[in-house]
Design a protein around this motif. Structure first.
Motif, short mmCIF file in Angstrom:
data_model
loop_
_atom_site.label_atom_id
_atom_site.label_comp_id
_atom_site.label_asym_id
_atom_site.label_seq_id
_atom_site.Cartn_x
_atom_site.Cartn_y
_atom_site.Cartn_z
N LEU A 23 -7.06 2.82 2.58
CA LEU A 23 -7.51 1.49 2.87
C LEU A 23 -7.23 1.48 4.64
N LYS A 24 -5.98 1.87 4.99
CA LYS A 24 -5.62 2.00 6.46
C LYS A 24 -6.31 2.99 7.10
N ASN A 76 -3.77 2.07 -0.61
CA ASN A 76 -3.40 1.29 0.62
C ASN A 76 -3.31 2.57 1.81
N CYS A 131 -3.09 -9.74 5.01
CA CYS A 131 -3.37 -8.34 4.79
C CYS A 131 -2.60 -7.87 3.32
N ASP A 178 -4.77 -6.36 0.47
CA ASP A 178 -4.60 -5.13 0.21
C ASP A 178 -4.89 -5.26 -1.59
#
Length: 107
Positions: A47-48, A44, A9, A13
């Motif tokens: 993205l999360k 990030n 992950c 990322d």
């Protein structure tokens, strides 16, 4: 097992962050780095929340089009574009695309 998944992950990322920052730099003619702690944290976080690399590119392109040559140009930077206001910026970008599809691009 879990640490391997976490490493994958993190690598994904990092790849996404680099691709997003490369697009930003190409569009703006800037030299932001994908290794900046602040930049990575903003990207990030989005993205999360489930946003995609294409979403980031759409927002970058939209903000550039709207802000370049205006008093807002100074805000064409990662901490503004990728802030919690990202969802609103994406909505604007999507509306622009819909309008362009309906009306064609005016020259």
């Amino acid at each position: 097992k879990e640490s391997k998944l976490n490493n994958i992950c993190v690598e994904n990322d990092a790849t996404h962050v680099e691709e997003i920052i490369n697009h930003l730099n190409e569009k703006l003619g800037t030299r932001y780095t994908a290794t900046s702690k602040t930049t990575k944290s903003h990207i990030n976080a989005r993205l999360k929340e489930g946003y995609t690399v294409d979403d980031f590119k759409a927002v970058i392109d939209s903000r550039y089009k709207l802000w370049k040559g205006t008093k807002f140009e100074e805000y064409l930077r990662p901490q503004t574009i990728f802030s919690p206001k990202f969802e609103g910026y994406l909505q604007t970008a999507q509306l622009e695309e819909e309008e362009k599809g309906e009306w064609g691009e005016c020259v």
